[in-house]
Write an enzyme that holds these catalytic residues in place. Structure first.
Site, PDB file in Angstrom:
ATOM      1  N   PHE A  15     -41.703  15.876  -0.725  1.00  0.00           N
ATOM      2  CA  PHE A  15     -41.919  16.636   0.090  1.00  0.00           C
ATOM      3  C   PHE A  15     -42.804  15.179   1.470  1.00  0.00           C
ATOM      4  O   PHE A  15     -44.170  15.791   1.752  1.00  0.00           O
ATOM      5  CB  PHE A  15     -42.733  17.731   0.414  1.00  0.00           C
ATOM      6  N   ARG A  39     -33.385  29.617  11.862  1.00  0.00           N
ATOM      7  CA  ARG A  39     -34.878  30.256  11.709  1.00  0.00           C
ATOM      8  C   ARG A  39     -36.459  28.781  11.469  1.00  0.00           C
ATOM      9  O   ARG A  39     -35.965  28.202  10.793  1.00  0.00           O
ATOM     10  CB  ARG A  39     -34.806  30.980  10.411  1.00  0.00           C
ATOM     11  N   PHE A  62     -39.133  31.618  -5.417  1.00  0.00           N
ATOM     12  CA  PHE A  62     -39.903  29.916  -5.104  1.00  0.00           C
ATOM     13  C   PHE A  62     -38.200  28.998  -4.704  1.00  0.00           C
ATOM     14  O   PHE A  62     -39.012  27.969  -4.832  1.00  0.00           O
ATOM     15  CB  PHE A  62     -40.735  28.901  -6.264  1.00  0.00           C
ATOM     16  N   ASN A 117     -46.600  27.252  -0.498  1.00  0.00           N
ATOM     17  CA  ASN A 117     -45.758  26.784   0.500  1.00  0.00           C
ATOM     18  C   ASN A 117     -46.475  25.981   1.498  1.00  0.00           C
ATOM     19  O   ASN A 117     -46.704  25.332   2.270  1.00  0.00           O
ATOM     20  CB  ASN A 117     -45.599  28.401   1.137  1.00  0.00           C
ATOM     21  N   CYS A 149     -40.070  29.937   5.700  1.00  0.00           N
ATOM     22  CA  CYS A 149     -40.891  30.392   4.685  1.00  0.00           C
ATOM     23  C   CYS A 149     -42.296  29.716   5.544  1.00  0.00           C
ATOM     24  O   CYS A 149     -42.874  29.727   5.881  1.00  0.00           O
ATOM     25  CB  CYS A 149     -40.804  29.843   3.159  1.00  0.00           C
ATOM     26  N   LYS A 209     -43.993  30.371   8.413  1.00  0.00           N
ATOM     27  CA  LYS A 209     -44.326  32.026   8.439  1.00  0.00           C
ATOM     28  C   LYS A 209     -45.651  32.421   7.473  1.00  0.00           C
ATOM     29  O   LYS A 209     -46.673  32.977   7.739  1.00  0.00           O
ATOM     30  CB  LYS A 209     -43.317  33.069   8.077  1.00  0.00           C
TER      31      LYS A 209
HETATM   32  P1  NAD Z   1     -33.482  37.664   5.445  1.00  0.00           P
HETATM   33  O1  NAD Z   1     -33.998  38.029   6.382  1.00  0.00           O
HETATM   34  O2  NAD Z   1     -32.580  36.277   5.114  1.00  0.00           O
HETATM   35  O3  NAD Z   1     -33.116  38.927   4.333  1.00  0.00           O
HETATM   36  C1  NAD Z   1     -33.614  40.593   4.421  1.00  0.00           C
HETATM   37  C2  NAD Z   1     -32.725  40.838   4.299  1.00  0.00           C
HETATM   38  O4  NAD Z   1     -33.150  42.245   4.168  1.00  0.00           O
HETATM   39  C3  NAD Z   1     -31.133  41.164   5.229  1.00  0.00           C
HETATM   40  O5  NAD Z   1     -29.931  40.980   4.966  1.00  0.00           O
HETATM   41  C4  NAD Z   1     -32.320  42.173   6.388  1.00  0.00           C
HETATM   42  O6  NAD Z   1     -30.812  43.050   6.833  1.00  0.00           O
HETATM   43  C5  NAD Z   1     -32.470  42.899   4.376  1.00  0.00           C
HETATM   44  N1  NAD Z   1     -33.115  44.066   4.699  1.00  0.00           N
HETATM   45  C6  NAD Z   1     -33.946  45.088   6.206  1.00  0.00           C
HETATM   46  N2  NAD Z   1     -34.390  45.618   6.204  1.00  0.00           N
HETATM   47  C7  NAD Z   1     -33.558  46.699   5.220  1.00  0.00           C
HETATM   48  C8  NAD Z   1     -33.657  47.898   4.561  1.00  0.00           C
HETATM   49  N3  NAD Z   1     -34.238  48.891   4.863  1.00  0.00           N
HETATM   50  N4  NAD Z   1     -32.970  48.001   3.569  1.00  0.00           N
HETATM   51  C9  NAD Z   1     -31.891  47.074   3.171  1.00  0.00           C
HETATM   52  N5  NAD Z   1     -31.747  45.847   3.627  1.00  0.00           N
HETATM   53  C10 NAD Z   1     -32.796  45.371   4.710  1.00  0.00           C
HETATM   54  O7  NAD Z   1     -34.928  36.781   4.697  1.00  0.00           O
HETATM   55  P2  NAD Z   1     -34.390  35.564   3.477  1.00  0.00           P
HETATM   56  O8  NAD Z   1     -34.552  34.759   3.694  1.00  0.00           O
HETATM   57  O9  NAD Z   1     -33.888  35.832   2.669  1.00  0.00           O
HETATM   58  O10 NAD Z   1     -36.436  36.374   2.614  1.00  0.00           O
HETATM   59  C11 NAD Z   1     -36.679  37.833   1.969  1.00  0.00           C
HETATM   60  C12 NAD Z   1     -38.206  37.306   1.517  1.00  0.00           C
HETATM   61  O11 NAD Z   1     -38.139  35.722   0.604  1.00  0.00           O
HETATM   62  C13 NAD Z   1     -38.923  36.564   2.521  1.00  0.00           C
HETATM   63  O12 NAD Z   1     -40.202  37.782   2.046  1.00  0.00           O
HETATM   64  C14 NAD Z   1     -39.447  35.620   2.762  1.00  0.00           C
HETATM   65  O13 NAD Z   1     -40.499  35.384   2.610  1.00  0.00           O
HETATM   66  C15 NAD Z   1     -39.037  35.236   0.711  1.00  0.00           C
HETATM   67  N6  NAD Z   1     -38.319  34.073   0.758  1.00  0.00           N
HETATM   68  C16 NAD Z   1     -38.083  33.311   0.716  1.00  0.00           C
HETATM   69  C17 NAD Z   1     -36.951  32.420   0.743  1.00  0.00           C
HETATM   70  C18 NAD Z   1     -36.075  31.325   1.537  1.00  0.00           C
HETATM   71  O14 NAD Z   1     -35.930  30.218   1.142  1.00  0.00           O
HETATM   72  N7  NAD Z   1     -35.713  31.948   2.492  1.00  0.00           N
HETATM   73  C19 NAD Z   1     -37.667  31.533  -0.790  1.00  0.00           C
HETATM   74  C20 NAD Z   1     -38.808  32.688  -1.545  1.00  0.00           C
HETATM   75  C21 NAD Z   1     -38.779  33.590  -0.569  1.00  0.00           C
END
Ligand code: NAD
Length: 442
Positions: free
Chosen positions: A256, A334, A159, A215, A267, A270
């Site tokens: 919010f 994004r 979160f 979300n 987030c 999507k």
């Molecule tokens: P991101 O795209 O920033 O990071 C994903 C990372 O995974 C990238 O660096 C990519 O290179 C790596 N990756 C992809 N395939 C891989 C593999 N096979 N082996 C190793 N590394 C690999 O995404 P994010 O924003 O960190 O989000 C990750 C997840 O967490 C998503 O499901 C998102 O919905 C969730 N989330 C994001 C947030 C946020 O604020 N960004 C908050 C809570 C939850």
């Protein structure tokens, strides 16, 4: 729960905005962590001593934990996963063309390391995934490793909030852990033993749904605020005061409730789309959430219309965007509404200039025709109008007299409502906010 500072190794797969923060923070909590990412540029930045993206406070923790030897990085899944008792999946789950969560990064990661998992390992799903994903992950591992392989799958949605990710990971409002094996769920709970937060233990599906519902609710609040702000604009009421009054009700809360160019980031858009798609796949029309997306989709156009009301045709005119990231304190663009606004302006023939303290490198490939500047004054020099798209603190402190004097026409659309309308007007700015009812004469 008693704190467990043992050297049980944690592998974190995916070192993006979520994975890198949890890797750094678990290492800071005394654990041995190996971060795995396939992005070699990311690993290069990390080995050079800094995060590959901006997140306040993260570089300092990364440096300390690298020095302590508790945090290492690799592109090699086998090196990362070998000997790990916990494998956190933190890869991306972007939206596919049908609106569903695209689980291909999860599948690819599992394929890379499934044969290397140790007996007794817990595979922890950190990424935001739809209900039943945990079952798919379990079946995939069972199929690859056979019936004698001992392992567990645990759902532990994240979160954290970008821009204050470290703080929000270390001091979350709640920690949600789901699974069908009590022991495995508790082993993951022990990893958070030092955290000051309530822990909710539940099953996989509930854990996944809590993340999406949270979300969806936040997105709904933003779209509600935006719709109310439009009405307030039309009838001459200041929505900011309305929001303050409404937010004093503790059942509602003031958070919010800020109108603006719409929600963005990796987030909310999507995850709401994924819930709508899950509803469609499950025979439930998510009527309200569809509208939440529709309101949000229209919001950049609403800001554009305010600009049109002020200056008329934008064709051939210089319009400056102040801020490109989807919110302050992050370089993430994004689904940023600022980029949507830029696209609308470009499609109408405007010459778009921009200044963002951090997001230029990430936006430059997405919108190559936007002209970037090193500060807001250079960006606004000779502009026919400027639009504040991101609530960067430095925009609150701009010298409005200087800004107005540099512009060809001192029109400022404050899509984040961060400036005082009267003060802007006093400095010769023709100011327009979002939902402020009426604009001061200028
Ligand atoms: P991101 O795209 O920033 O990071 C994903 C990372 O995974 C990238 O660096 C990519 O290179 C790596 N990756 C992809 N395939 C891989 C593999 N096979 N082996 C190793 N590394 C690999 O995404 P994010 O924003 O960190 O989000 C990750 C997840 O967490 C998503 O499901 C998102 O919905 C969730 N989330 C994001 C947030 C946020 O604020 N960004 C908050 C809570 C939850």
């Amino acid at each position: 729960m008693t704190p467990d500072r043992s050297t049980k190794k944690i592998a974190v797969i995916g070192l993006g905005y979520v994975g890198l923060v949890i890797a750094a923070c678990f290492a800071a909590a005394g654990r041995r962590v190996v971060g795995v990412d396939t992005n070699l540029a990311y690993l290069e930045a990390l080995r050079a001593g800094h995060a590959p993206f901006h997140e306040p406070g993260l570089d300092e923790i990364l440096a300390e934990q690298r020095a302590s030897g508790r945090l290492t990085y690799t592109a090699d899944a086998s090196e990362g996963v070998r000997g790990a008792k916990f494998v956190f999946l933190a890869v991306g789950t972007p939206k596919n063309s049908g609106g569903q969560a695209d689980l291909s990064q999860i599948e690819a990661a599992l394929r890379q390391f499934v044969l290397l998992l140790e007996h007794g390992v817990s595979v922890v799903i950190k990424s935001t995934v739809p209900v039943r994903t945990a079952t798919r992950v379990r079946e995939f591992i069972e199929e690859a490793r056979g019936p004698d392989f001992e392992f567990s799958v645990v759902s532990n949605p994240e979160f954290l909030q970008q821009g204050r990710a470290v703080e929000s990971f270390l001091k979350p409002d709640r920690i949600v852990i789901g699974g069908d094996c009590q022991d495995a769920v508790e082993r993951v709970a022990v990893l958070y033993a030092g955290f000051d937060a309530p822990v909710l233990l539940t099953d996989h599906e509930t854990a996944a749904m809590i993340k999406y519902a949270s979300n969806a609710f936040l997105a709904t609040k933003v779209s509600f605020a935006n719709e109310m702000a439009k009405l307030c604009d039309a009838v001459g009421v200041d929505f900011l005061t309305v929001a303050r009054g409404v937010g004093m009700d503790h059942r509602i809360s003031p958070f919010f409730m800020s109108p603006g160019p719409g929600f963005g980031g990796s987030c909310l858009p999507k995850d709401v789309a994924a819930l709508v798609a899950l509803g469609a796949d499950s025979g439930v029309e998510m009527i309200m959430l569809k509208e939440v997306l529709r309101v949000n989709h229209r919001q950049p156009r609403y800001v554009y219309n305010k600009l049109r009301d002020r200056i008329g045709e934008v064709k051939g005119r210089k319009i400056t965007l102040l801020g490109l990231s989807f919110k302050a304190d992050t370089d993430d663009v994004r689904d940023s509404p600022a980029l949507d606004l830029a696209r609308i302006l470009i499609s109408q023939g405007a010459i778009v200039h921009a200044y963002d303290p951090l997001a230029e490198p990430k936006s430059i490939y997405l919108l190559p025709s936007v002209l970037h500047h090193p500060d807001p004054y250079a960006a606004c020099s000779g502009a026919d109008a400027a639009i504040i798209c991101t609530e960067w603190p430095e925009f609150r402190k701009m010298d409005l007299e200087r800004l107005g004097a540099l512009m060809s026409t001192p029109v400022l659309i404050d899509a984040r409502n961060i400036l005082d309308p009267e003060s802007a007007a006093r400095h010769g700015i023709r100011y327009t906010g979002v939902g402020r009812g009426s604009d001061p004469a200028a």
